[in-house]
Scaffold this motif. Sequence first.
Motif, mmCIF file in Angstrom:
data_model
loop_
_atom_site.group_PDB
_atom_site.id
_atom_site.type_symbol
_atom_site.label_atom_id
_atom_site.label_comp_id
_atom_site.label_asym_id
_atom_site.label_seq_id
_atom_site.Cartn_x
_atom_site.Cartn_y
_atom_site.Cartn_z
ATOM 1 N N ILE A 31 2.723 86.151 113.680
ATOM 2 C CA ILE A 31 1.449 86.609 113.133
ATOM 3 C C ILE A 31 1.473 88.117 112.912
ATOM 4 O O ILE A 31 1.055 88.613 111.852
ATOM 5 C CB ILE A 31 0.290 86.205 114.069
ATOM 6 C CG1 ILE A 31 0.096 84.682 114.038
ATOM 7 C CG2 ILE A 31 -1.001 86.919 113.681
ATOM 8 C CD1 ILE A 31 -0.892 84.166 115.045
ATOM 9 N N ASN A 32 1.982 88.846 113.891
ATOM 10 C CA ASN A 32 2.054 90.306 113.760
ATOM 11 C C ASN A 32 2.991 90.724 112.627
ATOM 12 O O ASN A 32 2.723 91.678 111.900
ATOM 13 C CB ASN A 32 2.522 90.945 115.068
ATOM 14 C CG ASN A 32 1.478 90.839 116.164
ATOM 15 O OD1 ASN A 32 0.288 90.703 115.890
ATOM 16 N ND2 ASN A 32 1.915 90.897 117.405
ATOM 17 N N TYR A 33 4.100 89.997 112.482
ATOM 18 C CA TYR A 33 5.053 90.297 111.417
ATOM 19 C C TYR A 33 4.406 90.104 110.049
ATOM 20 O O TYR A 33 4.487 90.984 109.179
ATOM 21 C CB TYR A 33 6.286 89.403 111.550
ATOM 22 C CG TYR A 33 7.255 89.531 110.399
ATOM 23 C CD1 TYR A 33 8.081 90.640 110.286
ATOM 24 C CD2 TYR A 33 7.325 88.539 109.418
ATOM 25 C CE1 TYR A 33 8.966 90.761 109.228
ATOM 26 C CE2 TYR A 33 8.204 88.650 108.358
ATOM 27 C CZ TYR A 33 9.028 89.765 108.260
ATOM 28 O OH TYR A 33 9.895 89.887 107.200
ATOM 29 N N LEU A 34 3.765 88.955 109.852
ATOM 30 C CA LEU A 34 3.134 88.667 108.561
ATOM 31 C C LEU A 34 1.962 89.606 108.279
ATOM 32 O O LEU A 34 1.794 90.089 107.154
ATOM 33 C CB LEU A 34 2.666 87.217 108.516
ATOM 34 C CG LEU A 34 3.767 86.152 108.440
ATOM 35 C CD1 LEU A 34 3.158 84.761 108.527
ATOM 36 C CD2 LEU A 34 4.574 86.286 107.161
ATOM 37 N N SER B 178 -0.257 94.258 105.303
ATOM 38 C CA SER B 178 -0.817 95.611 105.273
ATOM 39 C C SER B 178 0.073 96.550 104.473
ATOM 40 O O SER B 178 -0.413 97.396 103.711
ATOM 41 C CB SER B 178 -0.991 96.154 106.695
ATOM 42 O OG SER B 178 -1.912 95.375 107.413
ATOM 43 N N PHE B 179 1.373 96.385 104.646
ATOM 44 C CA PHE B 179 2.339 97.195 103.903
ATOM 45 C C PHE B 179 2.181 96.980 102.400
ATOM 46 O O PHE B 179 2.150 97.940 101.615
ATOM 47 C CB PHE B 179 3.749 96.826 104.361
ATOM 48 C CG PHE B 179 4.846 97.233 103.433
ATOM 49 C CD1 PHE B 179 5.245 98.556 103.346
ATOM 50 C CD2 PHE B 179 5.490 96.285 102.647
ATOM 51 C CE1 PHE B 179 6.260 98.933 102.485
ATOM 52 C CE2 PHE B 179 6.506 96.652 101.791
ATOM 53 C CZ PHE B 179 6.894 97.981 101.709
ATOM 54 N N ILE C 84 1.831 87.575 96.475
ATOM 55 C CA ILE C 84 2.511 87.527 97.780
ATOM 56 C C ILE C 84 1.507 87.696 98.915
ATOM 57 O O ILE C 84 1.586 87.005 99.939
ATOM 58 C CB ILE C 84 3.590 88.633 97.862
ATOM 59 C CG1 ILE C 84 4.664 88.406 96.796
ATOM 60 C CG2 ILE C 84 4.230 88.654 99.250
ATOM 61 C CD1 ILE C 84 5.684 89.525 96.714
ATOM 62 N N ILE C 85 0.544 88.608 98.745
ATOM 63 C CA ILE C 85 -0.473 88.844 99.780
ATOM 64 C C ILE C 85 -1.270 87.573 100.051
ATOM 65 O O ILE C 85 -1.526 87.212 101.208
ATOM 66 C CB ILE C 85 -1.411 89.998 99.345
ATOM 67 C CG1 ILE C 85 -0.648 91.332 99.381
ATOM 68 C CG2 ILE C 85 -2.640 90.072 100.263
ATOM 69 C CD1 ILE C 85 -1.381 92.475 98.703
ATOM 70 N N ASN C 86 -1.647 86.884 99.000
ATOM 71 C CA ASN C 86 -2.402 85.630 99.158
ATOM 72 C C ASN C 86 -1.551 84.557 99.848
ATOM 73 O O ASN C 86 -2.054 83.775 100.665
ATOM 74 C CB ASN C 86 -2.872 85.125 97.799
ATOM 75 C CG ASN C 86 -3.968 85.994 97.202
ATOM 76 O OD1 ASN C 86 -4.683 86.692 97.938
ATOM 77 N ND2 ASN C 86 -4.109 85.984 95.895
ATOM 78 N N LYS C 87 -0.267 84.538 99.515
ATOM 79 C CA LYS C 87 0.630 83.557 100.135
ATOM 80 C C LYS C 87 0.795 83.858 101.619
ATOM 81 O O LYS C 87 0.872 82.938 102.451
ATOM 82 C CB LYS C 87 1.986 83.589 99.427
ATOM 83 C CG LYS C 87 2.835 82.361 99.685
ATOM 84 C CD LYS C 87 4.005 82.293 98.713
ATOM 85 C CE LYS C 87 4.796 81.009 98.907
ATOM 86 N NZ LYS C 87 5.918 80.909 97.941
#
Length: 343
Positions: A299-302, A307-308, A328-331
């Motif tokens: 979860i933290n990785y995604l 955020s990046f 990609i953000i939505n995915k």
Amino acid sequence: MTKIKIFDENFFYRSVLGIEDEHIFNNLVITKFTSYKEIAVPKNGGIRTIQCIDKENQLYKIQRNLVDNFLSKIHLPDNICGFVKRKSYRDFLIPHAWENNNKRFYLRLDISDFFGSINSAKIHNSLNDLIDIEEDKKNKILNMISEICTLNDVLPQGAVTSPVLSNIVFKRLDIRIRNYCRKLDVIYTRYADDLLFSTTKERSLGGFFVKKIIGILKTSGFILNRKKVKRGISEISLNGFIVGQNVRISRKKKSDITAFFYLFIYGGRPKTIKDLIERLNSYKFQYRRSLFVSKNDMINYLAGYRSFLIDWLPEDTETKVYKELVKIINKIQNTLEEIEALE
């Protein structure tokens, strides 16, 4: 950044370092070497060693106070983008994007052993004008700052004081390089040991220009890493980003998140967190070196990757780059929701 000076010795102890007097400092000096621990971290396919201090250690707390109450308040030129509050790698690259379809030429230079080139003498020279008290007390404070911030008389990689101090020490060279570049209509930005130049005039970045920069660096004991000189015509690729007509994330930089999506659905969506962890850890990611060990790790990785990407969204919402990043953000968001539901 506001201008700040030290006018009083007691102010330095209490308001800058957060200690009552120099006796606490003297005890820290005795135990300084045992306060650091070496940590091996991956870098460009190899390993580098950094020296860190536990956040509960008294020396770390004093270093943190020194940064927050004094060093971070020292004014820096606008072209410095690394280790500066509210600035990022994006600020380092954006000034070099094309304008009005004028193709640019690029040059990246790298300083060899950046932190290791900064010793007590350079620290004293850089902070001397910011301490306005009697000469003997000034030298005493300068020596204390050096003792707090150095290990074996150089800035240790990993110390909380090293990044901001490196900017302060390099400040005069930044100004000299910037002023020289302005005469040639060259844009200059710096992120730590990376110096990036660009211009619409190819000859401006020729051999004479490089020799001039080498000469400026040598006046303060810095050496150019000739193996890392990089040039580009129309665009240049740096650390997973491509600078040209715009600034965009390279395919290689996005390969990790693409692999994460593939592993998530490969062979059917995972039924348990354990199943997903095994899938992910069977793959060698480009930019992630540690293994996933829990749901929170994923979860933290995604969330961090999301955020990046949000930070790199271009202002123009109609561009292809914007639409690709939003996709990609939505995915990522959908994948996060599915992982949250797993046991």
